[in-house]
Structures are given as C-alpha cells and as structure tokens.
Design a protein around this motif. Structure first.
Motif, PDB file in Angstrom:
ATOM      1  N   ILE A 324       0.860  -1.194   0.000  1.00 20.20           N
ATOM      2  CA  ILE A 324       0.000   0.000   0.000  1.00 20.20           C
ATOM      3  C   ILE A 324       0.886   1.230   0.000  1.00 20.20           C
ATOM      4  CG2 ILE A 324      -1.796   1.259   1.224  1.00 20.20           C
ATOM      5  CD1 ILE A 324      -2.780  -1.369   0.065  1.00 20.20           C
ATOM      6  N   GLY A 325       1.833   1.270   0.912  1.00 17.64           N
ATOM      7  CA  GLY A 325       2.957   2.203   0.835  1.00 17.64           C
ATOM      8  C   GLY A 325       2.699   3.650   1.167  1.00 17.64           C
ATOM      9  N   ASP A 326       1.460   4.048   1.384  1.00 20.87           N
ATOM     10  CA  ASP A 326       1.133   5.466   1.554  1.00 20.87           C
ATOM     11  C   ASP A 326       0.444   5.678   2.897  1.00 20.87           C
ATOM     12  OD1 ASP A 326      -0.339   8.044   1.308  1.00 20.87           O
ATOM     13  OD2 ASP A 326       0.438   7.990  -0.736  1.00 20.87           O
ATOM     14  N   GLY A 327       1.030   6.553   3.719  1.00 17.16           N
ATOM     15  CA  GLY A 327       0.440   6.833   5.024  1.00 17.16           C
ATOM     16  C   GLY A 327      -0.941   7.444   4.920  1.00 17.16           C
ATOM     17  N   GLY A 328      -1.195   8.234   3.863  1.00 15.08           N
ATOM     18  CA  GLY A 328      -2.524   8.809   3.651  1.00 15.08           C
ATOM     19  C   GLY A 328      -3.560   7.734   3.394  1.00 15.08           C
ATOM     20  N   TYR A 329      -3.180   6.733   2.603  1.00 11.85           N
ATOM     21  CA  TYR A 329      -4.099   5.619   2.359  1.00 11.85           C
ATOM     22  C   TYR A 329      -4.353   4.861   3.661  1.00 11.85           C
ATOM     23  CZ  TYR A 329      -3.212   6.325  -2.645  1.00 11.85           C
ATOM     24  OH  TYR A 329      -3.119   6.843  -3.915  1.00 11.85           O
ATOM     25  N   GLY A 330      -3.302   4.722   4.469  1.00 10.17           N
ATOM     26  CA  GLY A 330      -3.471   4.072   5.757  1.00 10.17           C
ATOM     27  C   GLY A 330      -4.456   4.819   6.641  1.00 10.17           C
ATOM     28  N   LEU A 331      -4.399   6.144   6.598  1.00 10.01           N
ATOM     29  CA  LEU A 331      -5.358   6.952   7.368  1.00 10.01           C
ATOM     30  C   LEU A 331      -6.788   6.713   6.881  1.00 10.01           C
ATOM     31  CD1 LEU A 331      -3.535  10.396   7.788  1.00 10.01           C
ATOM     32  CD2 LEU A 331      -4.290   8.864   9.621  1.00 10.01           C
ATOM     33  N   GLY A 369       7.958   8.954   4.100  1.00 11.88           N
ATOM     34  CA  GLY A 369       7.534  10.314   3.741  1.00 11.88           C
ATOM     35  C   GLY A 369       6.496  10.341   2.639  1.00 11.88           C
ATOM     36  N   THR A 370       5.589   9.366   2.622  1.00 14.77           N
ATOM     37  CA  THR A 370       4.593   9.261   1.551  1.00 14.77           C
ATOM     38  C   THR A 370       3.203   9.522   2.103  1.00 14.77           C
ATOM     39  OG1 THR A 370       5.982   7.498   0.628  1.00 14.77           O
ATOM     40  CG2 THR A 370       3.813   7.827  -0.368  1.00 14.77           C
ATOM     41  N   TRP A 371       2.601  10.648   1.686  1.00 12.13           N
ATOM     42  CA  TRP A 371       1.254  11.035   2.125  1.00 12.13           C
ATOM     43  C   TRP A 371       0.464  11.455   0.900  1.00 12.13           C
ATOM     44  CZ3 TRP A 371       0.307   9.914   7.120  1.00 12.13           C
ATOM     45  CH2 TRP A 371       1.406   9.783   7.977  1.00 12.13           C
ATOM     46  N   PHE A 372      -0.327  10.543   0.370  1.00 11.49           N
ATOM     47  CA  PHE A 372      -1.114  10.764  -0.850  1.00 11.49           C
ATOM     48  C   PHE A 372      -0.220  11.172  -2.025  1.00 11.49           C
ATOM     49  CE2 PHE A 372      -4.230  11.648   2.562  1.00 11.49           C
ATOM     50  CZ  PHE A 372      -5.165  10.687   2.250  1.00 11.49           C
ATOM     51  N   GLY A 373       1.034  10.708  -2.005  1.00 10.46           N
ATOM     52  CA  GLY A 373       1.955  10.990  -3.105  1.00 10.46           C
ATOM     53  C   GLY A 373       2.327  12.448  -3.246  1.00 10.46           C
ATOM     54  N   MET A 374       2.125  13.243  -2.197  1.00  8.58           N
ATOM     55  CA  MET A 374       2.387  14.690  -2.278  1.00  8.58           C
ATOM     56  C   MET A 374       3.791  15.013  -1.776  1.00  8.58           C
ATOM     57  SD  MET A 374      -1.226  16.398  -1.072  1.00  8.58           S
ATOM     58  CE  MET A 374      -1.067  15.761   0.601  1.00  8.58           C
ATOM     59  N   GLU A 375       4.605  15.567  -2.640  1.00  9.84           N
ATOM     60  CA  GLU A 375       5.949  15.986  -2.247  1.00  9.84           C
ATOM     61  C   GLU A 375       5.895  17.117  -1.222  1.00  9.84           C
ATOM     62  OE1 GLU A 375      10.065  17.688  -4.312  1.00  9.84           O
ATOM     63  OE2 GLU A 375       8.429  16.902  -5.557  1.00  9.84           O
ATOM     64  N   SER A 376       4.842  17.938  -1.306  1.00  4.13           N
ATOM     65  CA  SER A 376       4.703  19.083  -0.395  1.00  4.13           C
ATOM     66  C   SER A 376       4.582  18.648   1.061  1.00  4.13           C
ATOM     67  CB  SER A 376       3.477  19.914  -0.783  1.00  4.13           C
ATOM     68  OG  SER A 376       2.301  19.132  -0.774  1.00  4.13           O
ATOM     69  N   ALA A 377       4.278  17.364   1.304  1.00  2.00           N
ATOM     70  CA  ALA A 377       4.194  16.885   2.687  1.00  2.00           C
ATOM     71  C   ALA A 377       5.528  17.025   3.403  1.00  2.00           C
ATOM     72  CB  ALA A 377       3.737  15.430   2.712  1.00  2.00           C
ATOM     73  N   MET A 378       6.624  17.030   2.637  1.00  4.50           N
ATOM     74  CA  MET A 378       7.945  17.167   3.243  1.00  4.50           C
ATOM     75  C   MET A 378       8.233  18.599   3.695  1.00  4.50           C
ATOM     76  SD  MET A 378       9.222  14.160   3.464  1.00  4.50           S
ATOM     77  CE  MET A 378       7.530  13.891   4.012  1.00  4.50           C
ATOM     78  N   ASN A 379       7.349  19.513   3.376  1.00  2.00           N
ATOM     79  CA  ASN A 379       7.483  20.885   3.882  1.00  2.00           C
ATOM     80  C   ASN A 379       6.875  21.036   5.274  1.00  2.00           C
ATOM     81  OD1 ASN A 379       8.747  21.777   1.493  1.00  2.00           O
ATOM     82  ND2 ASN A 379       6.743  22.054   0.497  1.00  2.00           N
ATOM     83  N   VAL A 380       6.226  19.964   5.740  1.00  2.00           N
ATOM     84  CA  VAL A 380       5.653  19.964   7.083  1.00  2.00           C
ATOM     85  C   VAL A 380       6.701  19.391   8.041  1.00  2.00           C
ATOM     86  CG1 VAL A 380       3.785  19.134   8.554  1.00  2.00           C
ATOM     87  CG2 VAL A 380       3.346  19.643   6.125  1.00  2.00           C
ATOM     88  N   PRO A 381       7.216  20.180   8.970  1.00  2.00           N
ATOM     89  CA  PRO A 381       8.315  19.722   9.840  1.00  2.00           C
ATOM     90  C   PRO A 381       8.014  18.431  10.585  1.00  2.00           C
ATOM     91  CG  PRO A 381       8.007  22.086  10.063  1.00  2.00           C
ATOM     92  CD  PRO A 381       6.869  21.589   9.224  1.00  2.00           C
ATOM     93  N   PHE A 382       6.793  18.282  11.094  1.00  2.00           N
ATOM     94  CA  PHE A 382       6.455  17.070  11.845  1.00  2.00           C
ATOM     95  C   PHE A 382       6.537  15.829  10.975  1.00  2.00           C
ATOM     96  CE2 PHE A 382       3.123  13.990  13.062  1.00  2.00           C
ATOM     97  CZ  PHE A 382       3.652  13.575  14.282  1.00  2.00           C
TER      98      PHE A 382
END
Length: 609
Positions: A324-331, A369-382
């Motif tokens: 599955i590989g994506d934390g967003g999908y896991g959510l 660092g995979t959240w719905f395939g969005m690279e912009s997620a890496m701009n979130v410090p947490f």
C-alpha cells in the motif's frame, strides 16, 4: 497450534439411534470420518429456501425486513404463497414476452381479426398470405393457375392473398395467421402487466419476512446435516455405530457424555497413514487476527503440517504496509475501520486486523515520507521528522540520492525475503528433528543456500562489495547437503535415503536455481510500492494543471485517481503479499495447505457457506 486428534468409535442400540445422534449433536465435538449425502428432501428444502430468499432480496424496502420471526405454520403458508407468486410471475413474463414478439411480427400486416379469416376458410376459401419481391409478383401474375389479389405492401414488399398455395417455383414468404388480433394481443400485455404488478406487491410484502427465511434456512441446513449423520451411521438389527475424530482436549467431555448415555466406545490414536484427519487450529490472541485472511483464501494446514499462522500474520502486516505504501491511504483505511466499528457496535477479528494493517501502513508511509503521493508533505516539519532518510521517497530533502534510496529499499526487501525463507527452513528443521528425520540436514543446506543467494542478489543487483568466492562456495556446500540428505526419512536406512537423494540430484539443482529466483522475487515489495507512488503522483500532477473554475475537475480527478490506486494496491496485496507467504515461505516450511477443516457434528447457530 494444531490440536491433536483422537479417533473415536461410538456404539449404541439400534432402537436408540436418534437419541445417540441428538446427544452427539448437542455435544458438538465429533467430526464424522466419512460423511454420506443427506436425504434428497432436506437438500431440496434448503436449496429452494435459499433460491427464494435470494429472489426476495430484490424487493426489500428501505426500512429493511421485519425483525419478527414467523412460527413454522405461518411461515409455511406464506412460503407456499411466495412460491406460487414466483411461478405466476415467471409465467406472466413468458406470456408477455411471447405476446410482444407476436405483436412485432403481426404489426406490419395491420389490425385484423384472425377469426374472420378462419370463417372465410371454413366457408371453403383456402386463403393464404404471402410477401414476395416484384420479380416474383410478376411471375405469379403470369401464372394462370394462381388466383390471387394484391394487398397493401408489407415491409416494402409486394403482398398478396392467394386461394390455395403458391406453386414452389415462385419464391415467396407465407404469413402465418396469428391466434389473436393486435388489439387482443395488446389487451393481453395489459393484463400481464397488471398481473405482474400484483405479483410485485405480494413479493414486496413477503420480503418483509426475509429474517424468517434465514431462520428456516438455518433449520433446513441443520436438518440436512443431521440427515447426513444419520445416513453415515452404520448398523444392524441390534446396534448402530459411528466413527469420527475429536480433539484430544475434548476426550473427557466425550467420555462423560458416553457414560451418561450408556454408549459403548473406543478411543485410539490416529493412524500414521490416515489422510482424512481434520485440522483444528488453536489460535492465540495475536495469530487469530489472520484467520479472516485464511478463510477468504480457503487455506488450512494439514493435520501433520505446521501452524505458521503467527509468522504468516507478522509478515503479512509488513507486506501489506509496503505494498500500500502510503500513510494517507493508511489513514483512510483507519477512518473506514472506525466507521465500520461504530456501525457494528462490536469488535471482531476483521476489524482488529484492519486496525493493525492501517496503523502499519501509516507507520510505513511516515518513515518513507509518503502522504497521498504529495511531495509538499515534506514541507511539514512534523512529517519530515518522522522520515528515515535512507528510505525517503523524496530523498533530495535529506541529502540522499535517488539511487541510494532505491538500493536501500531493495536491500530491505531482499533482507525480508532471506529472513522469511530462512525462517521457513528453520521451522522445517525443528519439526524434523522432533520426528528424528535426518532430512533436516537438507533443510540446513537450504538455509545456507538462502543466505548465499541473498548475498549474491546484493552483489548482482545492488552492487555491494561482497567476496563472491565464499558465496559460490556456500551454494556448493548447500547443494551437496540437499542432494545427500533430502531423501532421508524415518523408516529408511541411511543407504536408501542416500540413494533417493542422489536420484533427485537434477531436481535439487533446479531447486537451487529456483532459490535465487525466490529471493529475487521479494523485490516486488519495492517495485509495487514504487508503482503505487508513481500513479498517485501522476494523478496529482494532472490535477495540478487545472486552475480557476476547472479546479473542481482537478479535485474529481484526484479523488477518482487515488480511489483507483487504492483498489489496485489492495489487488496487489492479494497477488503479491499473499503469494510470498503462501508459496515462497510455505514452500520452505514444507507446507502444502492440504488441511481438511474440522467440522464437528452440531447444531449451527448461523448459516454455513
């Protein structure tokens, strides 16, 4: 753990056969050794109820069926009415279809009374009606033996009424006279429609009692099971007896029941060559979570095979998360599981499993660092702080090259494969040592082969600096051990086992090559996960190109795209994640999933598939 079974023989007087069967059913622990077919009546009863229930499911109202269960007498009266209504509906549908087809055939000829034509025929005028081409019409005109008159064209063809039949040399299509006029046929369709409306209303009312149908289906299935047990019981004029299996842990309960019911009985260990022994797996609190997957796949270890449910479960969690590989999908999976839990108001193994799988997927998505395939997620410090740099799917944010990241994930996949396959061989060794089976040395050879093939994969695929000579030396040692000891087994002399092993040397050679392919096959964990990420990124990129009023279209594309990706990921879990457990891992354990399910003779409280 696979529970140990005992073979049971129970004997009672022929006059008390029904009492014995009822008591055994109430006890609910005896798995019949050989089940004969149930009576035809019980089978047909369940089949008819099931078919009727499925038909009524299309008529359930939005409020759902009523909770009340009809008494048997009231149900039978309602049930017979439903069967009559379904038969009537089927007849009306056929009648309406035939009338509609007849209208299509007759309509071009117009609305006329077939009775009038019949009266003309009865008066001595043998009228027949034909359609023909202009050429054939002219030929008929020139034939002095043909007495006809022309009618209005039908389907742009010349149409005639002829006294008698046309001679065979004239090519024409005769019109078969209908039984009813167009008006009568339309009235017939209207009557059928009214009849069908009446049937629909009755079936809709009957659908309120679907719970009563389920209750009767359960009774019918239990009657079918009882009938099968009754047919299985053997006997003569004086005695009746049954043979079956019970778990060793239930032997005390059986003996108590036998004493209470005055049965004669015998308990013995199962024979070594008995291949009909059922498997009853005793799950612990953790391993029981994988049972829904086993039930869906329809797999069960054989009685003499090992229970690997705990290891299957642990590896399945990891495979699921990586594929599955994506934390967003896991959510999303977690939210859906919570919603199901709230709706059902109680927990079960499926919900527990979904909770574990969704959380594992979120963790894997976090470390990559995979959240719905969005690279912009890496701009979130947490979110960035949760990432393991070497596994990051956006490595440029962590001063890691894309090649390094891919090599790390591939190496991790190969490591998982080597660990799982080596574990399978170690489990096989443990079992064989307990059985005093010398072929455990061949499994030790497979452990050496797996480690060597793992190092070879790192050398060839990732380019690790590994001394290659010891690797090939390990493969050679493994091959020798497999050839020399794979034929060993209890009951054979060392020489016989050695001869059998040497005879399978070529097969061992092919299996050694296959071992490398099995280790390499775990790269699918990396490949499928990367494919899912690429698909989600593609849909995100397409949606990003929409601006202004078209942003709504972009949102729709993102939603549909990720939904399709989730579905494909779930399919990949079945194709790849399950395969690695059922084939590669199970093959190393020596597990063939040849189990016969333990199905004790008892009264079920829910319908069994």
């Amino acid at each position: 753990m696979i529970e140990k079974m005992k073979l049971i023989h129970v004997v009672a007087s022929a006059a008390h056969k029904d009492e014995m069967l009822e008591s055994l059913r109430a006890l609910g622990i005896l798995h019949l050794a050989e089940k004969k077919s149930a009576s035809r009546e019980t089978i047909e009863r369940f089949t008819s109820l099931s078919r009727t229930s499925n038909a009524l499911s299309d008529y359930v109202s939005k409020e759902g069926p009523r909770a009340e269960i009809l008494p048997d007498g009231d149900f039978e009266k309602m049930y017979r009415g439903v069967l009559d209504t379904l038969d009537r509906k089927s007849a009306l549908v056929q009648e309406r279809s035939a009338a509609s087809a007849e209208i299509d055939r007759v309509r071009p000829w117009g609305d006329f009374s077939p009775e009038d034509v019949k009266e003309v025929r009865e008066a001595g005028y043998d009228l027949h009606f034909y359609r023909m081409s202009p050429k054939d019409f002219q030929a008929a005109l020139q034939n002095e033996d043909v007495r006809m008159f022309r009618l209005s064209p039908v389907d742009k063809m010349d149409t005639v009424a002829v006294l008698g039949k046309l001679p065979p040399e004239i090519n024409a299509m005769e019109f078969s006279l209908p039984e009813k006029s167009l008006t009568a046929l339309k009235e017939e369709i209207d009557a059928c429609d009214k009849g069908l409306e009446d049937c629909e209303a009755k079936l809709t009312d009957a659908a309120d009692y679907l719970d009563s149908f389920k209750d009767q289906m359960l009774k019918a299935q239990n009657a079918e099971i009882y009938s099968s047990a009754s047919a299985t019981a053997e006997g003569d004029e004086d005695l009746v007896w049954l043979t079956g299996y019970i778990p060793e842990s239930d032997a005390g309960a059986f003996k108590a029941a036998a004493a209470e019911n005055h049965w004669a009985w015998a308990i013995e260990d199962v024979a070594e060559d008995d291949d009909q022994i059922p498997t009853k797996v005793k799950y612990n609190k953790v391993s029981r979570l994988i049972k829904p997957v086993f039930d869906i796949l329809g797999i069960l270890p054989g009685y003499r095979e090992q229970d690997i449910s705990l290891w299957f479960f642990l590896f399945f969690i990891l495979f699921f998360a990586m594929i599955i590989g994506d934390g967003g999908y896991g959510l999303l999976i977690l939210i859906g599981t919570v919603a199901m839990n709230v709706k059902m108001k109680k927990m079960n193994n499926v919900l527990y499993l979904l909770y574990v799988l969704s959380i594992a997927t979120i963790i894997w998505g976090a470390v990559t660092g995979t959240w719905f395939g969005m690279e912009s997620a890496m701009n979130v410090p947490f979110l960035k702080a949760l990432v393991i740099p070497g596994f990051a799917n956006y490595p440029e944010y962590f001063n890691v090259t894309a090649t390094q990241q891919q090599n790390n994930i591939m190496k991790f996949s190969f490591t998982i494969g080597a660990v799982q396959m080596a574990l399978g061989s170690l489990l096989a060794i443990k079992k064989k040592i307990a059985e005093k089976n010398l072929s455990w040395i061949a499994d030790l050879g497979w452990v050496i082969a797996i480690v060597s093939m793992y190092l070879l994969a790192l050398y060839l695929v990732i380019g690790d600096n590994i001394p290659i000579v010891p690797v090939f030396g390990g493969i050679g040692v493994a091959f020798v051990l497999v050839v020399l000891f794979s034929g060993m087994e209890p009951g054979k002399t060392f020489g016989q086992g050695l001869k059998a092993g040497l005879g399978g040397a070529f097969t061992a050679f092919l299996n050694t090559i296959s071992c490398f392919g099995n280790v390499m096959s775990y790269i699918r964990l990396f490949a499928v996960g990367m494919a899912g990420l690429a698909i989600s990124q593609s849909f995100n990129g397409i949606a990003a190109g929409f601006h202004g009023p078209l942003i709504i279209a972009g949102v729709v594309i993102v939603i549909i795209g990720h939904l399709l990706n989730i579905i494909m990921c779930f399919l990949s879990v079945v194709v790849h994640g399950v395969r690695l457990n059922v084939l590669e891992f199970s093959g190393q354990v020596g597990l063939e999933w040849a189990g016969i399910a333990y199905e004790p003779f008892k009264k079920n409280d829910k319908i069994q598939n």
